[in-house]
Design an enzyme around this catalytic site. Structure first.
Site, short mmCIF file in Angstrom:
data_model
loop_
_atom_site.label_atom_id
_atom_site.label_comp_id
_atom_site.label_asym_id
_atom_site.label_seq_id
_atom_site.Cartn_x
_atom_site.Cartn_y
_atom_site.Cartn_z
N GLU A 24 117.05 -9.64 18.08
CA GLU A 24 116.02 -9.06 17.23
C GLU A 24 115.23 -8.07 18.06
OE1 GLU A 24 112.46 -9.86 14.06
OE2 GLU A 24 113.86 -11.48 14.51
N ASP A 98 108.62 1.08 12.99
CA ASP A 98 107.63 2.12 12.74
C ASP A 98 108.36 3.46 12.65
OD1 ASP A 98 105.54 4.01 12.87
OD2 ASP A 98 104.30 2.61 14.00
N LYS A 102 105.45 11.90 12.46
CA LYS A 102 105.09 13.23 12.97
C LYS A 102 106.11 13.70 14.00
CE LYS A 102 100.20 12.50 12.21
NZ LYS A 102 98.91 12.27 12.82
#
Length: 162
Positions: A24, A98, A102
């Site tokens: 994981e 995540d 940007k």
């Protein structure tokens, strides 16, 4: 101090025998890896995450649950993934990474075509779970992968991972 019971290095993982290894990557506070390790005691779980809060939480809870089938590498996965042989893992989890949307954050993105190929090569069953909670991120990563002339994985197989 329970850290020494669960925080390991790569050499210690190589000593574990006769187990299916599950990886994981970026386990957060550890809900999934702890659930998996409790539910599947015959498998061996390796969690890789550089963030101390999640690492501390998993270490504490694994000790409370008396788990002996889990190890934690407290480092970025990019620094250790090459230490594992191809087809080493029975399954790989990368849950809701995540997206770092940007452009200036591009280098922080975990998911890019080169890294995906690397992860999938390390997995023998090709049953990775890589759910994303950001549709635009999914579309960008799939398009990036599809356009790469060097990709070695089947496009439709990769698309089904998400």
């Amino acid at each position: 101090n329970h850290k020494k019971d669960f925080l390991v290095n790569f050499e210690e993982i190589k000593l574990v025998k006769n187990k299916d290894f599950i990886l994981e990557i970026g386990f957060g506070l550890g809900e999934n890896i702890l659930f998996q390790a409790t539910t599947y005691p015959k498998d061996y779980f390796i969690g890789v995450d550089p963030f101390i809060n999640g690492v501390a939480n998993v270490v504490q809870k694994a000790k409370e649950l008396n788990l002996n089938n889990i190890s934690i590498l407290d480092t970025p996965v990019q620094k250790v993934i090459d230490n594992f042989e191809d087809n080493f893992f029975s399954k790989v989890f990368v849950l809701f990474p995540d997206p770092w949307m940007k452009n200036k954050q591009k280098k922080r993105r975990l998911l890019n075509y080169l890294f995906l190929e690397k992860i999938l090569k390390k997995e023998k069953t090709k049953k990775s779970e890589i759910p994303l909670d950001h549709k635009l991120e999914l579309e960008k990563r799939l398009e990036e992968y599809r356009k790469n002339p060097e990709n070695v994985l089947n496009w439709s197989d990769l698309k089904e991972k998400w």
